[in-house]
Scaffold this motif. Structure first.
Motif, PDB file in Angstrom:
ATOM      1  N   SER A  38      57.666  68.519  -2.666  1.00 49.36           N
ATOM      2  CA  SER A  38      57.940  66.904  -3.026  1.00 49.36           C
ATOM      3  C   SER A  38      57.767  66.619  -4.344  1.00 49.36           C
ATOM      4  O   SER A  38      58.642  65.710  -4.896  1.00 49.36           O
ATOM      5  CB  SER A  38      56.978  66.093  -2.320  1.00 49.36           C
ATOM      6  N   MET A  39      56.997  67.295  -5.111  1.00 46.88           N
ATOM      7  CA  MET A  39      57.244  66.963  -6.662  1.00 46.88           C
ATOM      8  C   MET A  39      58.225  67.653  -7.490  1.00 46.88           C
ATOM      9  O   MET A  39      58.365  67.110  -8.666  1.00 46.88           O
ATOM     10  CB  MET A  39      55.792  67.343  -7.227  1.00 46.88           C
ATOM     11  N   ARG A  40      58.561  68.699  -7.216  1.00 46.19           N
ATOM     12  CA  ARG A  40      59.620  69.713  -7.711  1.00 46.19           C
ATOM     13  C   ARG A  40      60.875  69.473  -7.052  1.00 46.19           C
ATOM     14  O   ARG A  40      61.825  70.186  -7.605  1.00 46.19           O
ATOM     15  CB  ARG A  40      58.993  70.945  -7.946  1.00 46.19           C
ATOM     16  N   GLY A  41      61.017  69.201  -5.802  1.00 46.40           N
ATOM     17  CA  GLY A  41      62.561  69.308  -5.146  1.00 46.40           C
ATOM     18  C   GLY A  41      62.488  68.021  -4.237  1.00 46.40           C
ATOM     19  O   GLY A  41      62.290  66.983  -4.830  1.00 46.40           O
ATOM     20  N   SER A  42      63.002  68.074  -3.102  1.00 47.89           N
ATOM     21  CA  SER A  42      63.330  66.869  -2.614  1.00 47.89           C
ATOM     22  C   SER A  42      62.119  66.280  -1.659  1.00 47.89           C
ATOM     23  O   SER A  42      61.339  67.268  -1.356  1.00 47.89           O
ATOM     24  CB  SER A  42      64.462  66.869  -1.497  1.00 47.89           C
ATOM     25  N   MET A  43      61.999  65.099  -1.377  1.00 40.53           N
ATOM     26  CA  MET A  43      60.909  64.447  -0.564  1.00 40.53           C
ATOM     27  C   MET A  43      60.796  65.325   0.662  1.00 40.53           C
ATOM     28  O   MET A  43      62.027  65.405   1.249  1.00 40.53           O
ATOM     29  CB  MET A  43      60.963  62.841  -0.375  1.00 40.53           C
ATOM     30  N   ARG A 126      47.275  69.018 -11.090  1.00 40.63           N
ATOM     31  CA  ARG A 126      47.942  70.184 -11.807  1.00 40.63           C
ATOM     32  C   ARG A 126      49.178  70.594 -10.570  1.00 40.63           C
ATOM     33  O   ARG A 126      48.310  71.044  -9.443  1.00 40.63           O
ATOM     34  CB  ARG A 126      47.044  71.318 -11.917  1.00 40.63           C
ATOM     35  N   VAL A 127      50.246  70.586 -10.912  1.00 39.27           N
ATOM     36  CA  VAL A 127      51.250  71.129  -9.895  1.00 39.27           C
ATOM     37  C   VAL A 127      51.954  72.219 -10.510  1.00 39.27           C
ATOM     38  O   VAL A 127      52.319  72.394 -11.611  1.00 39.27           O
ATOM     39  CB  VAL A 127      52.193  69.744  -9.861  1.00 39.27           C
ATOM     40  N   ALA A 128      51.880  73.022  -9.328  1.00 39.00           N
ATOM     41  CA  ALA A 128      52.899  74.382  -9.836  1.00 39.00           C
ATOM     42  C   ALA A 128      54.191  73.831 -10.092  1.00 39.00           C
ATOM     43  O   ALA A 128      54.784  72.927  -9.708  1.00 39.00           O
ATOM     44  CB  ALA A 128      52.848  75.129  -8.497  1.00 39.00           C
ATOM     45  N   ASP A 129      54.604  74.784 -11.108  1.00 39.11           N
ATOM     46  CA  ASP A 129      56.056  74.471 -11.585  1.00 39.11           C
ATOM     47  C   ASP A 129      57.171  74.836 -10.641  1.00 39.11           C
ATOM     48  O   ASP A 129      56.537  75.480  -9.544  1.00 39.11           O
ATOM     49  CB  ASP A 129      56.272  74.882 -13.166  1.00 39.11           C
ATOM     50  N   ALA A 130      58.372  74.598 -10.852  1.00 39.38           N
ATOM     51  CA  ALA A 130      59.372  74.857  -9.756  1.00 39.38           C
ATOM     52  C   ALA A 130      59.491  76.510  -9.425  1.00 39.38           C
ATOM     53  O   ALA A 130      59.568  76.822  -8.523  1.00 39.38           O
ATOM     54  CB  ALA A 130      60.668  74.582 -10.415  1.00 39.38           C
ATOM     55  N   GLU A 131      59.360  77.176 -10.704  1.00 37.59           N
ATOM     56  CA  GLU A 131      59.332  78.807 -10.519  1.00 37.59           C
ATOM     57  C   GLU A 131      58.430  79.223  -9.534  1.00 37.59           C
ATOM     58  O   GLU A 131      58.296  80.103  -8.785  1.00 37.59           O
ATOM     59  CB  GLU A 131      59.461  79.399 -11.890  1.00 37.59           C
ATOM     60  N   GLY A 132      57.081  78.578 -10.064  1.00 32.81           N
ATOM     61  CA  GLY A 132      55.789  79.003  -9.166  1.00 32.81           C
ATOM     62  C   GLY A 132      56.129  78.761  -7.678  1.00 32.81           C
ATOM     63  O   GLY A 132      55.787  79.625  -6.933  1.00 32.81           O
ATOM     64  N   LEU A 133      56.551  77.478  -7.432  1.00 33.55           N
ATOM     65  CA  LEU A 133      56.728  77.224  -5.896  1.00 33.55           C
ATOM     66  C   LEU A 133      57.782  77.966  -5.400  1.00 33.55           C
ATOM     67  O   LEU A 133      57.518  78.416  -4.169  1.00 33.55           O
ATOM     68  CB  LEU A 133      57.170  75.768  -5.873  1.00 33.55           C
ATOM     69  N   ILE A 134      59.078  78.516  -5.993  1.00 29.32           N
ATOM     70  CA  ILE A 134      59.901  79.401  -5.386  1.00 29.32           C
ATOM     71  C   ILE A 134      59.274  80.519  -5.240  1.00 29.32           C
ATOM     72  O   ILE A 134      59.461  81.151  -4.108  1.00 29.32           O
ATOM     73  CB  ILE A 134      60.872  79.415  -6.403  1.00 29.32           C
ATOM     74  N   LEU A 135      58.238  81.231  -5.961  1.00 26.22           N
ATOM     75  CA  LEU A 135      57.810  82.542  -5.664  1.00 26.22           C
ATOM     76  C   LEU A 135      56.840  82.265  -4.704  1.00 26.22           C
ATOM     77  O   LEU A 135      57.054  83.225  -3.713  1.00 26.22           O
ATOM     78  CB  LEU A 135      57.031  82.806  -6.870  1.00 26.22           C
ATOM     79  N   MET A 136      56.250  81.402  -4.330  1.00 28.06           N
ATOM     80  CA  MET A 136      55.227  81.344  -3.298  1.00 28.06           C
ATOM     81  C   MET A 136      56.111  81.158  -2.058  1.00 28.06           C
ATOM     82  O   MET A 136      55.739  81.714  -0.969  1.00 28.06           O
ATOM     83  CB  MET A 136      54.499  79.839  -3.393  1.00 28.06           C
ATOM     84  N   LEU A 153      65.766  74.419  -6.114  1.00 25.20           N
ATOM     85  CA  LEU A 153      66.799  74.820  -6.902  1.00 25.20           C
ATOM     86  C   LEU A 153      67.927  73.738  -7.190  1.00 25.20           C
ATOM     87  O   LEU A 153      68.338  73.610  -8.309  1.00 25.20           O
ATOM     88  CB  LEU A 153      67.562  76.044  -6.421  1.00 25.20           C
ATOM     89  N   ALA A 154      68.196  73.054  -6.101  1.00 22.89           N
ATOM     90  CA  ALA A 154      68.954  71.842  -6.254  1.00 22.89           C
ATOM     91  C   ALA A 154      68.533  70.770  -7.268  1.00 22.89           C
ATOM     92  O   ALA A 154      69.234  70.224  -8.030  1.00 22.89           O
ATOM     93  CB  ALA A 154      69.297  71.068  -4.887  1.00 22.89           C
ATOM     94  N   ALA A 155      67.264  70.500  -7.205  1.00 23.77           N
ATOM     95  CA  ALA A 155      66.732  69.386  -7.896  1.00 23.77           C
ATOM     96  C   ALA A 155      66.446  69.918  -9.539  1.00 23.77           C
ATOM     97  O   ALA A 155      66.076  68.984 -10.312  1.00 23.77           O
ATOM     98  CB  ALA A 155      65.159  69.140  -7.403  1.00 23.77           C
ATOM     99  N   ASN A 156      66.393  71.258  -9.878  1.00 23.06           N
ATOM    100  CA  ASN A 156      66.137  71.687 -11.094  1.00 23.06           C
ATOM    101  C   ASN A 156      67.080  72.619 -11.499  1.00 23.06           C
ATOM    102  O   ASN A 156      66.781  73.819 -12.208  1.00 23.06           O
ATOM    103  CB  ASN A 156      64.892  72.502 -11.187  1.00 23.06           C
ATOM    104  N   PRO A 157      68.482  72.235 -11.666  1.00 19.99           N
ATOM    105  CA  PRO A 157      69.408  73.218 -11.984  1.00 19.99           C
ATOM    106  C   PRO A 157      69.505  73.716 -13.522  1.00 19.99           C
ATOM    107  O   PRO A 157      69.751  74.860 -13.831  1.00 19.99           O
ATOM    108  CB  PRO A 157      70.833  72.600 -11.783  1.00 19.99           C
TER     109      PRO A 157
END
Length: 160
Positions: A38-43, A126-136, A153-157
């Motif tokens: 929700s913090m790095r992509g869509s709600m 502390r929130v994981a960054d977009a790449e970290g969330l994608i890895l998880m 991916l859509a929120a962080n092109p």
């Protein structure tokens, strides 16, 4: 902003309490899971708080006692035993579940290092960054995880 699931209005409050204890104790952690997405992509709705967390062994009793004092339902001795054995731990604050994951995979350590502190509610979290969330999400790779990856991916092109 965090979008709690229906009927879980206290999700943000639980996250605030949790972050307060972890920040006061200077514990290395990163918000992951649905709230991280929700913090790095869509709600999206979620019903729990997921954290990647690294706590030195000597700090465990104090952290767990502080969580119990803050209202979390946690048995200190059992939590230490489960955490050390499994590298996973779940406990509750009321109806809200909290899931912890130990960074046993080296890449998880990098996720913790790259997590960024952001104001969420009343606390810096502390929130994981977009790449970290994608890895998880790639590691779990359930249908929900695949949707979360697309959302991130859509929120962080420009940054991925």
């Amino acid at each position: 902003m965090i979008q709690p699931a229906a009927g879980s209005e206290s999700l943000s409050h639980v996250l605030d309490k949790l972050a307060q204890v972890l920040n006061e104790r200077r514990v290395a952690y990163a918000l992951i899971g649905g709230l991280g997405v929700s913090m790095r992509g869509s709600m999206r709705t979620t019903q729990d708080v997921d954290l990647l967390i690294n706590i030195p062994q000597l700090q465990l009793p104090g952290v767990f006692e502080a969580l119990a004092a803050a209202g979390f339902q946690i048995d200190v001795l059992e939590a230490i035993r489960v955490w050390n054995r499994d590298g996973l731990l779940d406990f509750n604050s009321g109806a809200i579940r909290v899931d912890w994951l130990k960074p046993v995979v080296p890449a998880f350590g990098r996720i913790l290092e790259r997590a960024k502190a952001e104001q969420v509610g009343d606390q810096m979290i502390r929130v994981a960054d977009a790449e970290g969330l994608i890895l998880m999400k790639l590691i779990a790779f359930r249908n929900r995880d695949q949707d979360d990856i697309k959302s991130i991916l859509a929120a962080n092109p420009a940054s991925l």
